[in-house]
Design a protein around this motif. Structure first.
Motif, PDB file in Angstrom:
ATOM      1  N   ALA A  78       0.835  -1.209   0.000  1.00 49.10           N
ATOM      2  CA  ALA A  78       0.000   0.000   0.000  1.00 49.10           C
ATOM      3  C   ALA A  78       0.870   1.260   0.000  1.00 49.10           C
ATOM      4  CB  ALA A  78      -0.928  -0.010   1.207  1.00 49.10           C
ATOM      5  N   GLU A  79       2.028   1.182   0.661  1.00 52.50           N
ATOM      6  CA  GLU A  79       2.949   2.326   0.676  1.00 52.50           C
ATOM      7  C   GLU A  79       3.471   2.648  -0.722  1.00 52.50           C
ATOM      8  OE1 GLU A  79       5.821   1.229   3.623  1.00 52.50           O
ATOM      9  OE2 GLU A  79       4.394   1.571   5.274  1.00 52.50           O
ATOM     10  N   HIS A  80       3.424   1.649  -1.591  1.00 54.03           N
ATOM     11  CA  HIS A  80       3.843   1.850  -2.992  1.00 54.03           C
ATOM     12  C   HIS A  80       2.642   2.002  -3.923  1.00 54.03           C
ATOM     13  CE1 HIS A  80       8.117   0.975  -2.269  1.00 54.03           C
ATOM     14  NE2 HIS A  80       7.686   0.076  -1.398  1.00 54.03           N
ATOM     15  N   GLY A  81       1.458   2.217  -3.360  1.00 53.84           N
ATOM     16  CA  GLY A  81       0.261   2.378  -4.194  1.00 53.84           C
ATOM     17  C   GLY A  81      -0.201   1.085  -4.825  1.00 53.84           C
ATOM     18  N   LEU A  82       0.136  -0.036  -4.168  1.00 55.17           N
ATOM     19  CA  LEU A  82      -0.224  -1.343  -4.724  1.00 55.17           C
ATOM     20  C   LEU A  82      -1.163  -2.099  -3.788  1.00 55.17           C
ATOM     21  CD1 LEU A  82       3.327  -2.390  -5.967  1.00 55.17           C
ATOM     22  CD2 LEU A  82       1.433  -1.549  -7.372  1.00 55.17           C
ATOM     23  N   THR A  83      -1.875  -3.041  -4.343  1.00 58.35           N
ATOM     24  CA  THR A  83      -2.812  -3.818  -3.549  1.00 58.35           C
ATOM     25  C   THR A  83      -2.694  -5.302  -3.910  1.00 58.35           C
ATOM     26  OG1 THR A  83      -5.144  -4.023  -2.930  1.00 58.35           O
ATOM     27  CG2 THR A  83      -4.711  -3.394  -5.186  1.00 58.35           C
ATOM     28  N   LEU A  84      -3.185  -6.152  -3.009  1.00 60.66           N
ATOM     29  CA  LEU A  84      -3.023  -7.595  -3.155  1.00 60.66           C
ATOM     30  C   LEU A  84      -4.391  -8.262  -3.201  1.00 60.66           C
ATOM     31  CD1 LEU A  84      -0.731  -9.862  -2.860  1.00 60.66           C
ATOM     32  CD2 LEU A  84      -1.321  -9.879  -0.438  1.00 60.66           C
ATOM     33  N   THR A  85      -4.566  -9.200  -4.125  1.00 61.69           N
ATOM     34  CA  THR A  85      -5.818  -9.962  -4.132  1.00 61.69           C
ATOM     35  C   THR A  85      -5.497 -11.432  -4.377  1.00 61.69           C
ATOM     36  OG1 THR A  85      -8.062 -10.088  -5.036  1.00 61.69           O
ATOM     37  CG2 THR A  85      -6.325  -9.600  -6.595  1.00 61.69           C
ATOM     38  N   GLN A  86      -6.381 -12.304  -3.891  1.00 60.92           N
ATOM     39  CA  GLN A  86      -6.117 -13.748  -3.978  1.00 60.92           C
ATOM     40  C   GLN A  86      -6.953 -14.386  -5.075  1.00 60.92           C
ATOM     41  OE1 GLN A  86      -7.073 -15.983  -0.441  1.00 60.92           O
ATOM     42  NE2 GLN A  86      -5.610 -17.585  -0.958  1.00 60.92           N
ATOM     43  N   GLY A  87      -6.302 -15.050  -5.987  1.00 60.88           N
ATOM     44  CA  GLY A  87      -7.009 -15.786  -7.035  1.00 60.88           C
ATOM     45  C   GLY A  87      -7.216 -17.222  -6.606  1.00 60.88           C
ATOM     46  N   GLY A  88      -7.662 -18.064  -7.511  1.00 63.76           N
ATOM     47  CA  GLY A  88      -7.889 -19.465  -7.192  1.00 63.76           C
ATOM     48  C   GLY A  88      -6.587 -20.205  -6.942  1.00 63.76           C
ATOM     49  N   ARG A  89      -5.509 -19.728  -7.545  1.00 62.22           N
ATOM     50  CA  ARG A  89      -4.244 -20.441  -7.516  1.00 62.22           C
ATOM     51  C   ARG A  89      -3.112 -19.592  -6.918  1.00 62.22           C
ATOM     52  NH1 ARG A  89      -2.994 -24.737 -11.499  1.00 62.22           N
ATOM     53  NH2 ARG A  89      -5.005 -24.325 -12.448  1.00 62.22           N
ATOM     54  N   PHE A  90      -3.094 -18.311  -7.259  1.00 68.18           N
ATOM     55  CA  PHE A  90      -1.977 -17.446  -6.882  1.00 68.18           C
ATOM     56  C   PHE A  90      -2.481 -16.153  -6.228  1.00 68.18           C
ATOM     57  CE2 PHE A  90      -0.608 -19.566 -10.900  1.00 68.18           C
ATOM     58  CZ  PHE A  90       0.346 -20.401 -10.337  1.00 68.18           C
ATOM     59  N   TRP A  91      -1.515 -15.377  -5.737  1.00 60.30           N
ATOM     60  CA  TRP A  91      -1.793 -14.003  -5.319  1.00 60.30           C
ATOM     61  C   TRP A  91      -1.504 -13.072  -6.489  1.00 60.30           C
ATOM     62  CZ3 TRP A  91      -3.989 -12.809  -0.686  1.00 60.30           C
ATOM     63  CH2 TRP A  91      -4.004 -13.827   0.280  1.00 60.30           C
ATOM     64  N   HIS A  92      -2.177 -11.928  -6.485  1.00 59.49           N
ATOM     65  CA  HIS A  92      -1.968 -10.962  -7.561  1.00 59.49           C
ATOM     66  C   HIS A  92      -1.738  -9.585  -6.962  1.00 59.49           C
ATOM     67  CE1 HIS A  92      -3.493 -13.853 -10.585  1.00 59.49           C
ATOM     68  NE2 HIS A  92      -4.209 -14.287  -9.552  1.00 59.49           N
ATOM     69  N   VAL A  93      -0.718  -8.902  -7.464  1.00 62.12           N
ATOM     70  CA  VAL A  93      -0.411  -7.535  -7.029  1.00 62.12           C
ATOM     71  C   VAL A  93      -0.754  -6.576  -8.159  1.00 62.12           C
ATOM     72  CG1 VAL A  93       1.446  -5.952  -6.348  1.00 62.12           C
ATOM     73  CG2 VAL A  93       1.421  -8.289  -5.462  1.00 62.12           C
ATOM     74  N   MET A  94      -1.464  -5.521  -7.843  1.00 57.99           N
ATOM     75  CA  MET A  94      -1.834  -4.537  -8.869  1.00 57.99           C
ATOM     76  C   MET A  94      -1.978  -3.156  -8.242  1.00 57.99           C
ATOM     77  SD  MET A  94      -5.611  -6.037  -9.395  1.00 57.99           S
ATOM     78  CE  MET A  94      -6.579  -6.402  -7.968  1.00 57.99           C
ATOM     79  N   PRO A  95      -2.084  -2.116  -9.077  1.00 60.17           N
ATOM     80  CA  PRO A  95      -2.225  -0.773  -8.504  1.00 60.17           C
ATOM     81  C   PRO A  95      -3.500  -0.643  -7.678  1.00 60.17           C
ATOM     82  CG  PRO A  95      -1.658  -0.655 -10.843  1.00 60.17           C
ATOM     83  CD  PRO A  95      -1.979  -2.086 -10.541  1.00 60.17           C
ATOM     84  N   VAL A  96      -3.431   0.162  -6.620  1.00 60.99           N
ATOM     85  CA  VAL A  96      -4.625   0.471  -5.826  1.00 60.99           C
ATOM     86  C   VAL A  96      -5.671   1.080  -6.754  1.00 60.99           C
ATOM     87  CG1 VAL A  96      -5.501   2.031  -4.030  1.00 60.99           C
ATOM     88  CG2 VAL A  96      -3.352   0.845  -3.687  1.00 60.99           C
ATOM     89  N   GLY A  97      -6.919   0.756  -6.531  1.00 62.22           N
ATOM     90  CA  GLY A  97      -7.985   1.309  -7.378  1.00 62.22           C
ATOM     91  C   GLY A  97      -8.306   0.404  -8.543  1.00 62.22           C
ATOM     92  N   CYS A  98      -7.618  -0.751  -8.634  1.00 62.61           N
ATOM     93  CA  CYS A  98      -7.949  -1.741  -9.663  1.00 62.61           C
ATOM     94  C   CYS A  98      -8.671  -2.897  -8.989  1.00 62.61           C
ATOM     95  CB  CYS A  98      -6.696  -2.304 -10.311  1.00 62.61           C
ATOM     96  SG  CYS A  98      -5.847  -1.136 -11.341  1.00 62.61           S
ATOM     97  N   GLY A  99      -9.404  -3.651  -9.761  1.00 66.76           N
ATOM     98  CA  GLY A  99     -10.084  -4.825  -9.236  1.00 66.76           C
ATOM     99  C   GLY A  99     -11.173  -5.186 -10.213  1.00 66.76           C
ATOM    100  N   LYS A 100     -11.655  -6.423 -10.092  1.00 65.60           N
ATOM    101  CA  LYS A 100     -12.668  -6.888 -11.030  1.00 65.60           C
ATOM    102  C   LYS A 100     -13.966  -6.081 -10.911  1.00 65.60           C
ATOM    103  CE  LYS A 100     -11.194 -11.674 -11.771  1.00 65.60           C
ATOM    104  NZ  LYS A 100     -11.663 -13.058 -11.912  1.00 65.60           N
ATOM    105  N   GLY A 101     -14.306  -5.654  -9.687  1.00 57.36           N
ATOM    106  CA  GLY A 101     -15.555  -4.924  -9.469  1.00 57.36           C
ATOM    107  C   GLY A 101     -15.511  -3.538 -10.082  1.00 57.36           C
TER     108      GLY A 101
END
Ligand code: MG
Length: 265
Positions: free
Chosen positions: A159-182
């Motif tokens: 989060a300090e780098h403007g990134l966020t973490l989400t869990q998929g079925g198999r792996f973790w995914h890192v992406m910019p804050v403000g992104c997501g499937k929703g």
């Protein structure tokens, strides 16, 4: 039950949902796919996969030209994607550089750290597919090798780098804050609404925690039984519009559509 009419749109995850978690087949869903195509109902892929992976899959699934959401929402393609780059995007490489600094503190690997052959080996993808999965634009796939109780600290560091973490079925995914499937789905629906007289009714299907934001946004949510240890928990109050499948993968996908959608006479 919903009818097969033109204001309907299907939004679906791939791995563990439309595609089998282990061998990536979609045989059980093919009958529904044909029926939806016959009624010109768009099937929008909403996946952690890259655009480079999704486009050939769309072709094989008979969904070419349909909008899609790639890399867990970090990339939205409104009309399919005309031009594909054959190397990773600069934004992605910058994100990998940030992750490299965090590897001094946490034990994890990203797809960037592997070769195509290595990714093929631990995902079961073919070499060509593994190569496509590494043509990333905005998010990184992470294999967590550290204690699971360090994930919260990792999340804070991201989060300090403007990134966020989400869990998929198999792996973790890192992406910019403000992104997501929703968020990506909301953007997509807003764009489509400009050209549509009637609002679209959406049915969403997904099996992983990263699908939850998408499943919160759709009108009807199919939670496909998954392999992830973390259950998919939805906050929405309209329980009658949520269906949990008994089957996994494409069989669960079929079961979900059987539940919400009336078959034509
Ligand atoms: Mg999935």
């Amino acid at each position: 039950m919903l009818r097969l009419d033109s204001s309907l749109m299907i939004v679906t995850d791939l791995d563990g949902s439309l595609l089998d978690h282990h061998d990536y087949n979609w045989e059980a869903a093919s009958e529904w796919l044909a029926r939806l195509k016959q009624h010109a109902i768009p099937v929008v892929i909403c996946s952690s996969k890259t655009a480079a992976e999704i486009i050939p899959l769309q072709k094989r699934l008979g969904l070419s030209g349909t909008p899609f959401i790639a890399e867990n929402g970090a990339h939205v393609a409104l009309h399919g994607e005309p031009i594909l780059q054959n190397e990773p995007d600069e934004n992605y490489l910058a994100l990998c550089n940030t992750l490299r600094t965090l590897q001094a503190t946490y034990r994890f690997s990203g797809f960037h750290d592997f070769s195509d052959a290595e990714v093929a080996r631990f995902t079961g993808l073919t070499l060509a597919e593994a190569s496509q999965s590494r043509l990333r634009q905005a998010s990184e796939v992470v294999l967590w090798r550290d204690e699971s109780n360090k994930l919260d600290d990792f999340r804070i560091a991201l989060a300090e780098h403007g990134l966020t973490l989400t869990q998929g079925g198999r792996f973790w995914h890192v992406m910019p804050v403000g992104c997501g499937k929703g968020i990506a789905l909301t953007q997509l629906l807003q764009s489509l609404a400009q050209h549509k007289a009637n609002p679209l009714t959406t049915i969403g299907l997904g099996d992983g925690p990263n699908d939850a934001p998408m499943l919160e946004q759709v009108d009807y949510a199919v939670v496909i039984k998954g392999f992830s240890k973390t259950p998919v928990i939805l906050q929405r109050n309209d329980q009658q519009n949520i269906y949990h499948t008994a089957h996994v993968g494409p069989r669960g996908w079929r079961e979900g559509l059987d539940y919400f959608l009336a078959q034509p006479d």
